[in-house]
Design a protein around this motif. Structure first.
Motif, PDB file in Angstrom:
ATOM      1  N   ASN A  15     -49.343 -53.943 -16.241  1.00 54.36           N
ATOM      2  CA  ASN A  15     -49.618 -52.543 -16.576  1.00 54.36           C
ATOM      3  C   ASN A  15     -48.981 -52.134 -17.899  1.00 54.36           C
ATOM      4  N   GLY A  16     -49.002 -53.048 -18.876  1.00 58.75           N
ATOM      5  CA  GLY A  16     -48.535 -52.743 -20.218  1.00 58.75           C
ATOM      6  C   GLY A  16     -47.058 -52.959 -20.444  1.00 58.75           C
ATOM      7  N   ASP A  17     -46.298 -53.249 -19.407  1.00 55.51           N
ATOM      8  CA  ASP A  17     -44.854 -53.453 -19.543  1.00 55.51           C
ATOM      9  C   ASP A  17     -44.503 -54.922 -19.339  1.00 55.51           C
ATOM     10  N   GLU A  18     -43.468 -55.370 -20.030  1.00 53.47           N
ATOM     11  CA  GLU A  18     -43.006 -56.746 -19.850  1.00 53.47           C
ATOM     12  C   GLU A  18     -42.576 -56.959 -18.404  1.00 53.47           C
ATOM     13  N   LEU A  19     -43.006 -58.066 -17.832  1.00 50.37           N
ATOM     14  CA  LEU A  19     -42.711 -58.336 -16.421  1.00 50.37           C
ATOM     15  C   LEU A  19     -41.443 -59.167 -16.330  1.00 50.37           C
ATOM     16  N   ASN A  20     -40.341 -58.516 -15.921  1.00 49.85           N
ATOM     17  CA  ASN A  20     -39.045 -59.185 -15.848  1.00 49.85           C
ATOM     18  C   ASN A  20     -38.624 -59.500 -14.417  1.00 49.85           C
ATOM     19  N   ARG A  21     -39.474 -59.239 -13.463  1.00 47.88           N
ATOM     20  CA  ARG A  21     -39.187 -59.532 -12.072  1.00 47.88           C
ATOM     21  C   ARG A  21     -40.414 -60.219 -11.477  1.00 47.88           C
ATOM     22  N   PRO A  22     -40.301 -60.811 -10.303  1.00 49.95           N
ATOM     23  CA  PRO A  22     -41.447 -61.531  -9.753  1.00 49.95           C
ATOM     24  C   PRO A  22     -42.665 -60.631  -9.550  1.00 49.95           C
ATOM     25  N   PHE A  23     -43.822 -61.169  -9.829  1.00 51.38           N
ATOM     26  CA  PHE A  23     -45.076 -60.464  -9.561  1.00 51.38           C
ATOM     27  C   PHE A  23     -45.285 -60.396  -8.048  1.00 51.38           C
ATOM     28  N   PRO A  24     -45.717 -59.248  -7.514  1.00 55.40           N
ATOM     29  CA  PRO A  24     -45.834 -59.091  -6.045  1.00 55.40           C
ATOM     30  C   PRO A  24     -47.073 -59.785  -5.475  1.00 55.40           C
ATOM     31  N   ALA A  25     -47.123 -61.104  -5.620  1.00 54.94           N
ATOM     32  CA  ALA A  25     -48.311 -61.857  -5.210  1.00 54.94           C
ATOM     33  C   ALA A  25     -48.499 -61.855  -3.698  1.00 54.94           C
ATOM     34  N   ARG A  26     -47.400 -61.915  -2.947  1.00 59.89           N
ATOM     35  CA  ARG A  26     -47.546 -61.929  -1.483  1.00 59.89           C
ATOM     36  C   ARG A  26     -48.135 -60.610  -0.987  1.00 59.89           C
ATOM     37  N   ARG A  27     -47.749 -59.533  -1.603  1.00 57.89           N
ATOM     38  CA  ARG A  27     -48.317 -58.233  -1.232  1.00 57.89           C
ATOM     39  C   ARG A  27     -49.810 -58.191  -1.592  1.00 57.89           C
ATOM     40  N   LEU A  53     -65.484 -61.611  -6.551  1.00 61.33           N
ATOM     41  CA  LEU A  53     -65.057 -61.376  -5.172  1.00 61.33           C
ATOM     42  C   LEU A  53     -63.864 -62.266  -4.878  1.00 61.33           C
ATOM     43  N   ALA A  54     -62.749 -61.677  -4.444  1.00 58.34           N
ATOM     44  CA  ALA A  54     -61.528 -62.446  -4.171  1.00 58.34           C
ATOM     45  C   ALA A  54     -61.210 -62.438  -2.687  1.00 58.34           C
ATOM     46  N   GLN A  55     -60.505 -63.482  -2.262  1.00 61.20           N
ATOM     47  CA  GLN A  55     -59.965 -63.504  -0.917  1.00 61.20           C
ATOM     48  C   GLN A  55     -58.673 -64.319  -0.904  1.00 61.20           C
ATOM     49  N   ALA A  56     -57.794 -63.972   0.029  1.00 61.14           N
ATOM     50  CA  ALA A  56     -56.539 -64.697   0.199  1.00 61.14           C
ATOM     51  C   ALA A  56     -56.771 -65.835   1.185  1.00 61.14           C
ATOM     52  N   VAL A  57     -56.235 -67.022   0.849  1.00 56.38           N
ATOM     53  CA  VAL A  57     -56.414 -68.167   1.749  1.00 56.38           C
ATOM     54  C   VAL A  57     -55.096 -68.622   2.369  1.00 56.38           C
ATOM     55  N   THR A  58     -53.974 -68.327   1.742  1.00 56.64           N
ATOM     56  CA  THR A  58     -52.669 -68.642   2.334  1.00 56.64           C
ATOM     57  C   THR A  58     -51.585 -67.883   1.581  1.00 56.64           C
ATOM     58  N   SER A  59     -50.440 -67.693   2.246  1.00 59.59           N
ATOM     59  CA  SER A  59     -49.278 -67.083   1.597  1.00 59.59           C
ATOM     60  C   SER A  59     -48.090 -68.017   1.540  1.00 59.59           C
ATOM     61  N   SER A  60     -48.224 -69.228   2.080  1.00 60.92           N
ATOM     62  CA  SER A  60     -47.093 -70.149   2.173  1.00 60.92           C
ATOM     63  C   SER A  60     -47.529 -71.570   1.799  1.00 60.92           C
ATOM     64  N   PRO A  61     -46.674 -72.276   1.045  1.00 62.87           N
ATOM     65  CA  PRO A  61     -45.421 -71.806   0.440  1.00 62.87           C
ATOM     66  C   PRO A  61     -45.637 -70.916  -0.774  1.00 62.87           C
ATOM     67  N   HIS A  62     -46.877 -70.912  -1.305  1.00 68.90           N
ATOM     68  CA  HIS A  62     -47.211 -70.052  -2.437  1.00 68.90           C
ATOM     69  C   HIS A  62     -48.468 -69.270  -2.085  1.00 68.90           C
ATOM     70  N   PRO A  63     -48.533 -67.996  -2.473  1.00 69.52           N
ATOM     71  CA  PRO A  63     -49.784 -67.263  -2.255  1.00 69.52           C
ATOM     72  C   PRO A  63     -50.923 -67.912  -3.047  1.00 69.52           C
ATOM     73  N   VAL A  64     -52.024 -68.181  -2.384  1.00 70.01           N
ATOM     74  CA  VAL A  64     -53.199 -68.769  -3.019  1.00 70.01           C
ATOM     75  C   VAL A  64     -54.387 -67.847  -2.782  1.00 70.01           C
ATOM     76  N   LEU A  65     -55.048 -67.467  -3.856  1.00 69.24           N
ATOM     77  CA  LEU A  65     -56.252 -66.648  -3.797  1.00 69.24           C
ATOM     78  C   LEU A  65     -57.403 -67.459  -4.364  1.00 69.24           C
ATOM     79  N   LEU A  66     -58.586 -67.213  -3.864  1.00 63.44           N
ATOM     80  CA  LEU A  66     -59.762 -67.765  -4.531  1.00 63.44           C
ATOM     81  C   LEU A  66     -60.563 -66.601  -5.102  1.00 63.44           C
ATOM     82  N   LEU A  67     -61.176 -66.852  -6.240  1.00 61.91           N
ATOM     83  CA  LEU A  67     -61.997 -65.845  -6.909  1.00 61.91           C
ATOM     84  C   LEU A  67     -63.379 -66.434  -7.121  1.00 61.91           C
ATOM     85  N   ASP A  68     -64.382 -65.761  -6.582  1.00 64.29           N
ATOM     86  CA  ASP A  68     -65.758 -66.217  -6.701  1.00 64.29           C
ATOM     87  C   ASP A  68     -66.503 -65.414  -7.749  1.00 64.29           C
ATOM     88  N   ARG A  69     -67.314 -66.105  -8.537  1.00 63.09           N
ATOM     89  CA  ARG A  69     -68.359 -65.426  -9.297  1.00 63.09           C
ATOM     90  C   ARG A  69     -69.580 -65.381  -8.399  1.00 63.09           C
TER      91      ARG A  69
END
Length: 357
Positions: A15-27, A53-69
């Motif tokens: 959102n225009g600001d430098e990201l100095n903390r983890p991105f809230p991917a799990r959320r 179109l996106a969907q979440a496929v897992t949150s562990s050990p890393h959040p993984v999303l797939l993005l479809d065209r």
């Protein structure tokens, strides 16, 4: 076997600001999963008409999303053993989905498992911006010395080549998309090559202006998520520190892993997701030491309050609903503005309003 590539990007700004903390991917994964479970429409149409179109496929050990065209038009045909063409056997309402997989790793790194047809990495930024108001600035993870070399380079030539059958404006953005689209209409066999150079003639100030323009075009080229589709990409110039001539291979400067995959597995929707998660988790483990050595550490914890619940139509629809809710009714009174906002006590809402000022 078929070849896929894993690209590595880093979220530099949010959102225009430098990201100095983890991105809230799990959320983000949680919000997408909740929307899936609630059958909320998650389609987003980008400015150029591409449907994502996106969907979440897992949150562990890393959040993984797939993005479809999502392809609704210009669909390919099916051929039988004798080459007779027939339409794809799609049921009414079905669409063709072309997928890219995204794993959100430590240090705000995103590992992106690509195919030739799936959305580029930048499309994930478009999707999260349009649906959740999360505007990401992504930068490629590069080899340790290339960024330093390019910063010092007084560029005199930029050249690239790719097979004519791969020519498509979808590989790039902006001016480069126009160039590749035009070239695709000129030829469909052989190799397409383009070279930009400062040239020998002209005044020093003219040459400097040309260098700056070529540098802008190189920067635009490097931000694209499809460089690995090219056969040859180089920048040449003088190192302003050493005075030496340098030729920088931009195909090798990005941190990209090439993976051989079983095409039959990736043609199966269920098996492909499991295989993609396995590949991305292995890449995260294999390259964790490199990221720790070359990328800045990220302190603190992610702020889930940055991520609102997803509504059909995304942020644009939410803002329209808020605007409509704040218009005076026929009696001239204003309705309760809070009614247009989600309940701050809702599960996962983290006390965050859906529409931010």
């Amino acid at each position: 076997m078929a070849r896929r590539s894993v690209q590595f990007w880093r979220i530099e700004q949010l959102n225009g600001d430098e990201l100095n903390r983890p991105f809230p991917a799990r959320r983000v994964a949680e919000v997408l999963k909740n929307a899936q479970d609630a059958a909320t429409d998650r389609h987003f149409t980008s400015a150029d008409g591409t449907i994502l179109l996106a969907q979440a496929v897992t949150s562990s050990p890393h959040p993984v999303l797939l993005l479809d065209r999502v392809r609704e038009t210009n669909l390919p045909s099916v051929g039988d053993a004798l080459g007779r063409r027939k339409p794809l056997p799609l049921a009414p309402g079905d669409h063709l989905l072309e997928t890219t997989y995204f794993a959100f790793l430590k240090r705000n790194v995103i590992a992106v498992l690509t195919s030739g047809n799936g959305p580029r990495a930048s499309r994930m930024g478009e999707y999260l911006g349009g649906m959740l108001g999360l505007e990401l600035t992504l930068v490629p993870v590069v080899r340790e010395d290339v960024e330093e070399i390019l910063t010092r380079l007084e560029v005199s030539r930029f050249e690239f080549a790719l097979p004519a059958e791969r020519l498509s404006g979808k590989l790039m953005e902006g001016e480069w998309a126009d160039v590749l689209d035009s070239a695709s209409r000129l030829m469909n066999e052989g190799t397409f090559r383009i070279s930009l150079s400062v040239g020998r003639a002209g005044k020093a100030e003219d040459k400097q202006r040309i260098r700056e323009r070529i540098q802008q075009l190189i920067d635009l080229f490097r931000r694209a998520g499809s460089v690995e589709h090219f056969d040859y990409v180089v920048a040449e110039g003088k190192d302003s520190l050493t005075g030496d001539r340098e030729v920088v291979d931009l195909l090798k400067e990005r941190f990209i892993s090439h993976i051989d995959v079983d095409p039959d597995v990736f043609n199966d929707p269920q098996k492909s997701v499991a295989e993609a998660v396995t590949i991305l988790n292995k890449q995260a483990r294999d390259n964790e030491a490199f990221f720790a050595r070359t990328l800045p550490d990220v302190k603190g914890t992610a702020d889930p309050g940055l991520v609102p619940d997803l509504v059909a139509g995304g942020m644009a629809a939410a803002r329209e609903a808020l605007a409509a809710a704040t218009l005076p009714d026929k009696a001239g009174t204003l309705p309760n503005k809070a009614a247009a906002l989600p309940d701050k006590t809702a599960t996962g809402g983290a006390g965050h309003e859906l529409v931010r000022g």
